[in-house]
Design an enzyme around this catalytic site. Structure first.
Site, PDB file in Angstrom:
ATOM      1  CG  ASP A  82      43.902  42.950  30.262  1.00  0.00           C
ATOM      2  OD1 ASP A  82      45.100  42.401  30.375  1.00  0.00           O
ATOM      3  OD2 ASP A  82      43.427  43.505  31.216  1.00  0.00           O
ATOM      4  CG  HIS A  83      43.635  38.980  32.112  1.00  0.00           C
ATOM      5  ND1 HIS A  83      45.055  38.162  32.715  1.00  0.00           N
ATOM      6  CD2 HIS A  83      44.174  40.412  32.592  1.00  0.00           C
ATOM      7  CE1 HIS A  83      45.545  39.116  33.398  1.00  0.00           C
ATOM      8  NE2 HIS A  83      45.193  40.171  33.432  1.00  0.00           N
ATOM      9  CG  HIS A 180      44.908  41.636  38.248  1.00  0.00           C
ATOM     10  ND1 HIS A 180      45.328  40.454  37.970  1.00  0.00           N
ATOM     11  CD2 HIS A 180      45.372  42.331  37.091  1.00  0.00           C
ATOM     12  CE1 HIS A 180      45.739  40.210  36.808  1.00  0.00           C
ATOM     13  NE2 HIS A 180      45.931  41.465  36.191  1.00  0.00           N
ATOM     14  CG  HIS A 211      49.459  41.548  33.696  1.00  0.00           C
ATOM     15  ND1 HIS A 211      47.940  41.522  33.024  1.00  0.00           N
ATOM     16  CD2 HIS A 211      50.141  41.194  32.568  1.00  0.00           C
ATOM     17  CE1 HIS A 211      47.964  41.080  32.028  1.00  0.00           C
ATOM     18  NE2 HIS A 211      49.347  40.863  31.509  1.00  0.00           N
ATOM     19  N   GLY A 212      48.916  44.214  36.935  1.00  0.00           N
ATOM     20  CA  GLY A 212      48.855  44.728  38.428  1.00  0.00           C
ATOM     21  C   GLY A 212      49.546  45.841  38.709  1.00  0.00           C
TER      22      GLY A 212
END
Ligand code: G3H
Ligand code: 13P
Ligand code: ZN
Length: 309
Positions: A82-83, A180, A211-212
């Protein structure tokens, strides 16, 4: 039962209106709670690991725990970074056996984002892994004064099409209003469905990623606060808004904050009610059960992904 890429699960999800949950993992209890839920719900599953999680648990532990989960449940699971900040961490994860990596070049200018994404795609594809990239910026709630100002950072549909074409990336995370953490909106929650639909129309074969996507359910914030927490004014994305987004090409939905809240609420409750207890299993066990219940709820009621294996 194996570590798998997201290729097949995304191809199936793209043709339907469900999405696959990508849940963040940091330790054994979190992994066990999530995989048990996916097994009961018979849903495809992505377990994702952030740089912070790798630092906290040490990479080998998480990889081995996920391998253990596959043996224990008999599920196919995608293991995803992730990221990922740069080529190096993406390469490291591919070398460690991750089947999917995210290169998050969203903070860079368009051309630089393309350059680093291409570099990761080349390496990952040569080693049997797939790649998620991000275009557009997920707004921080502090920026959320006006939707107009905020939407300036959302993903541009034409750029998204050019980005996918030039990078050969397997999936694309887009910015349409989520952010996020537990503080997503100051005012009314807003997701730009029109923009999402435009993107999906221009790149219909590209799985999109949200995302988020935590809902930050009131019940869990209140429970944390009831037992000595102090989480003020949290607000997430309403569940029906996520469900709606899954109809327009969103195939992967990232959820971390809701799992943290569920586990923490249970641990706080147990410790407050049992001040003489000091066996960690006594509170980590209920924490694990709370994760399982939360993930089952997400799969069934938000992602619409029960029985899609
Ligand atoms: O998007 C971020 C995820 O919630 C992971 O958070 O970097 O604190 O592990 P972390
Ligand atoms: P939340 O903070 O809304 O759970 O989002 C998690 C996420 O996007 C991880 O990449
Ligand atoms: Zn994220």
């Amino acid at each position: 039962m194996a570590l798998v890429t997201t290729k097949e699960m995304f191809a199936k999800a793209l043709k339907s209106d469900y999405a696959i949950g990508a849940f963040n993992v940091n330790n054994m209890e979190i992994i066990q709670g999530i995989v048990e839920a996916a097994k009961i719900e018979q849903s495809p599953l992505i377990l994702q690991v952030s740089a912070g999680a790798r630092k906290y648990a040490k990479p080998a532990y998480l990889t081995k725990l996920v391998e253990a989960a596959i043996i224990d449940t008999g599920l196919d699971i995608a293991l995803h970074l992730d990221h990922g900040e740069d080529f190096e961490i993406c390469k490291k994860c591919v070398d460690d056996g991750f089947t999917s990596v995210m290169i998050d070049g969203s903070k860079h200018p368009f051309e630089e984002n393309i350059r680093i994404t291409k570099e990761v795609v080349e390496y990952a594809h040569a080693h049997g892994a797939v790649v998620e990239a991000e275009l557009g910026k997920l707004a921080g709630v502090e920026d959320d004064v006006k939707v107009d100002a905020r939407s300036a950072t959302f993903t541009d549909p034409d750029e998204a099409a050019e980005f996918v074409e030039r990078t050969g990336v397997d999936s694309l995370a887009i910015a349409i209003g989520t952010s996020h953490g537990a503080y997503k909106f100051k005012g009314e929650p807003y997701l730009d469905y029109e923009r999402l639909q435009k993107i999906h129309k221009l790149i219909p074969d590209t799985p999109l990623v949200l995302h988020g996507a935590s809902t930050v359910l009131r019940e869990f914030v209140d429970k944390c606060n009831q037992y000595g927490g102090n989480i003020p004014g949290a607000q997430g994305v309403p569940e029906e808004m996520i469900r709606e987004a899954c109809k327009y090409g969103i195939c992967k939905v990232n959820i971390d904050t809701d799992l943290r809240l569920a586990l923490t609420a249970e641990v706080r409750k147990f410790i407050a009610e049992n001040p003489a207890e000091f066996d960690p299993r006594k509170f980590l066990g209920p924490g694990r059960d709370a994760i399982q219940a939360m993930v089952q709820h997400k799969i069934k009621n938000v992602l619409n992904a029960s029985n899609t294996l």
